[in-house]
Design a protein around this motif. Structure first.
Motif, PDB file in Angstrom:
ATOM      1  N   THR A  84       1.299  -1.119  -0.020  1.00  0.00           N
ATOM      2  CA  THR A  84       0.076   0.364  -0.244  1.00  0.00           C
ATOM      3  C   THR A  84       0.941   1.489   0.063  1.00  0.00           C
ATOM      4  N   ASN A  85       0.352   2.256  -0.114  1.00  0.00           N
ATOM      5  CA  ASN A  85       1.151   3.216  -0.062  1.00  0.00           C
ATOM      6  C   ASN A  85       0.149   4.871   0.453  1.00  0.00           C
ATOM      7  N   ARG A  86       0.851   5.778   0.859  1.00  0.00           N
ATOM      8  CA  ARG A  86       0.630   6.867   1.429  1.00  0.00           C
ATOM      9  C   ARG A  86       1.340   8.019   0.828  1.00  0.00           C
ATOM     10  N   ARG A  87       0.679   9.049   0.816  1.00  0.00           N
ATOM     11  CA  ARG A  87       1.273  10.888   0.153  1.00  0.00           C
ATOM     12  C   ARG A  87       1.286  11.682   1.626  1.00  0.00           C
ATOM     13  N   ASP A  88       2.338  12.096   1.839  1.00  0.00           N
ATOM     14  CA  ASP A  88       2.450  12.882   3.010  1.00  0.00           C
ATOM     15  C   ASP A  88       3.325  14.011   1.813  1.00  0.00           C
ATOM     16  N   GLY A  89       2.420  15.367   1.762  1.00  0.00           N
ATOM     17  CA  GLY A  89       2.831  16.574   0.711  1.00  0.00           C
ATOM     18  C   GLY A  89       3.650  15.830  -0.224  1.00  0.00           C
ATOM     19  N   LYS A  90       4.929  15.991  -0.741  1.00  0.00           N
ATOM     20  CA  LYS A  90       5.031  15.903  -1.966  1.00  0.00           C
ATOM     21  C   LYS A  90       6.053  14.379  -2.289  1.00  0.00           C
ATOM     22  N   GLU A  91       5.911  13.533  -0.795  1.00  0.00           N
ATOM     23  CA  GLU A  91       6.577  12.429  -0.879  1.00  0.00           C
ATOM     24  C   GLU A  91       5.019  11.478  -0.941  1.00  0.00           C
ATOM     25  N   VAL A  92       5.740   9.771  -1.353  1.00  0.00           N
ATOM     26  CA  VAL A  92       4.871   8.995  -1.309  1.00  0.00           C
ATOM     27  C   VAL A  92       5.594   7.714  -0.780  1.00  0.00           C
ATOM     28  N   TYR A  93       4.937   7.351   0.475  1.00  0.00           N
ATOM     29  CA  TYR A  93       5.451   6.010   1.458  1.00  0.00           C
ATOM     30  C   TYR A  93       4.784   4.746   0.909  1.00  0.00           C
ATOM     31  N   TYR A  94       5.588   4.072   0.713  1.00  0.00           N
ATOM     32  CA  TYR A  94       5.229   2.919   0.424  1.00  0.00           C
ATOM     33  C   TYR A  94       5.659   1.357   2.169  1.00  0.00           C
ATOM     34  N   LYS A  95       4.481   0.104   2.176  1.00  0.00           N
ATOM     35  CA  LYS A  95       4.837  -0.678   3.287  1.00  0.00           C
ATOM     36  C   LYS A  95       4.007  -1.923   2.413  1.00  0.00           C
ATOM     37  N   ALA A  96       4.262  -3.322   2.938  1.00  0.00           N
ATOM     38  CA  ALA A  96       3.375  -3.558   2.735  1.00  0.00           C
ATOM     39  C   ALA A  96       1.909  -3.507   3.324  1.00  0.00           C
ATOM     40  N   ALA A  97       1.146  -4.845   2.721  1.00  0.00           N
ATOM     41  CA  ALA A  97      -0.144  -4.435   2.912  1.00  0.00           C
ATOM     42  C   ALA A  97      -0.518  -5.147   4.539  1.00  0.00           C
ATOM     43  N   ASP A  98      -1.531  -4.655   5.001  1.00  0.00           N
ATOM     44  CA  ASP A  98      -1.492  -5.599   5.852  1.00  0.00           C
ATOM     45  C   ASP A  98      -2.721  -6.547   6.147  1.00  0.00           C
ATOM     46  N   THR A  99      -2.325  -7.300   5.008  1.00  0.00           N
ATOM     47  CA  THR A  99      -2.624  -8.803   4.553  1.00  0.00           C
ATOM     48  C   THR A  99      -2.836 -10.162   4.861  1.00  0.00           C
ATOM     49  N   LYS A 100      -3.554 -11.037   4.418  1.00  0.00           N
ATOM     50  CA  LYS A 100      -3.687 -12.678   4.905  1.00  0.00           C
ATOM     51  C   LYS A 100      -1.609 -12.771   4.073  1.00  0.00           C
ATOM     52  N   GLN A 101      -2.586 -12.085   2.777  1.00  0.00           N
ATOM     53  CA  GLN A 101      -2.018 -12.343   1.873  1.00  0.00           C
ATOM     54  C   GLN A 101      -0.701 -12.256   1.394  1.00  0.00           C
ATOM     55  N   ALA A 102      -0.423 -11.089   2.170  1.00  0.00           N
ATOM     56  CA  ALA A 102       1.447 -10.620   2.282  1.00  0.00           C
ATOM     57  C   ALA A 102       2.147 -10.597   3.341  1.00  0.00           C
ATOM     58  N   ASP A 103       1.432 -11.217   4.206  1.00  0.00           N
ATOM     59  CA  ASP A 103       1.621 -12.005   5.544  1.00  0.00           C
ATOM     60  C   ASP A 103       2.345 -13.513   5.194  1.00  0.00           C
ATOM     61  N   LEU A 104       1.875 -13.758   4.320  1.00  0.00           N
ATOM     62  CA  LEU A 104       2.256 -15.392   4.517  1.00  0.00           C
ATOM     63  C   LEU A 104       3.006 -15.232   3.212  1.00  0.00           C
ATOM     64  N   LEU A 105       2.984 -14.403   2.424  1.00  0.00           N
ATOM     65  CA  LEU A 105       4.304 -14.652   1.224  1.00  0.00           C
ATOM     66  C   LEU A 105       5.303 -14.091   2.062  1.00  0.00           C
ATOM     67  N   HIS A 106       5.283 -12.974   3.085  1.00  0.00           N
ATOM     68  CA  HIS A 106       6.540 -12.411   3.545  1.00  0.00           C
ATOM     69  C   HIS A 106       7.486 -13.233   4.632  1.00  0.00           C
ATOM     70  N   HIS A 107       6.945 -14.328   5.489  1.00  0.00           N
ATOM     71  CA  HIS A 107       6.996 -15.510   5.429  1.00  0.00           C
ATOM     72  C   HIS A 107       7.522 -17.069   5.251  1.00  0.00           C
ATOM     73  N   MET A 108       6.930 -17.202   4.067  1.00  0.00           N
ATOM     74  CA  MET A 108       7.079 -17.828   3.438  1.00  0.00           C
ATOM     75  C   MET A 108       9.038 -17.034   2.405  1.00  0.00           C
ATOM     76  N   ILE A 109       9.227 -16.383   1.731  1.00  0.00           N
ATOM     77  CA  ILE A 109      10.059 -15.414   1.632  1.00  0.00           C
ATOM     78  C   ILE A 109      11.527 -15.935   3.041  1.00  0.00           C
ATOM     79  N   GLU A 110      10.147 -15.700   3.613  1.00  0.00           N
ATOM     80  CA  GLU A 110      11.810 -15.616   4.777  1.00  0.00           C
ATOM     81  C   GLU A 110      11.994 -17.050   5.700  1.00  0.00           C
ATOM     82  N   LYS A 111      11.426 -17.803   5.282  1.00  0.00           N
ATOM     83  CA  LYS A 111      11.883 -19.556   5.371  1.00  0.00           C
ATOM     84  C   LYS A 111      12.420 -19.710   4.039  1.00  0.00           C
TER      85      LYS A 111
END
Length: 120
Positions: A84-111
């Protein structure tokens, strides 16, 4: 699901399994998410965004890629719902979505890294 007459009878009762088989579109959705992980740069960017929220310029510096290349990967990850992303002034910030899919994929990558790169 409609009854399927199989060409060979191997003595298995597959009706219960096929009754619970997801629809073709469900498998397509899963396939689209896995396609996001078919590129090592995208995996690195996604992994990074699982651990912090960051702007394109800093992501570019952290992964050693140009900002346009990072933006391309971010667009694909965002379209798949993994970030997901959010705008703060001219800057756009990105982070992993707070979803089961994103969480599972993160754990899969780590494993997978843990298994294939045990000295990490």
């Amino acid at each position: 699901m409609t009854s399927v007459q199989l060409p060979h009878d191997h003595g298995q009762d597959l009706k219960k399994k096929f009754d619970h088989m997801p629809e073709t579109e469900d498998f397509q959705t899963v396939s689209e998410i896995f396609k996001q992980l078919s590129d090592s740069s995208r995996i690195r960017i996604f992994w990074l965004l699982c651990h912090c929220e960051e702007c394109v310029t800093n992501i570019s510096a952290l992964v050693g890629m140009s900002s346009p290349a990072v933006s391309h990967h971010l667009k694909q990850l965002r379209a798949s719902g993994l970030i997901t992303n959010r705008r703060d002034g001219k800057e756009v910030y990105y982070k992993a979505a707070d979803t089961k899919q994103a969480d599972l994929l993160h754990h899969m990558i780590e494993k997978m890294v843990e298994i294939t790169c045990p000295d990490q």
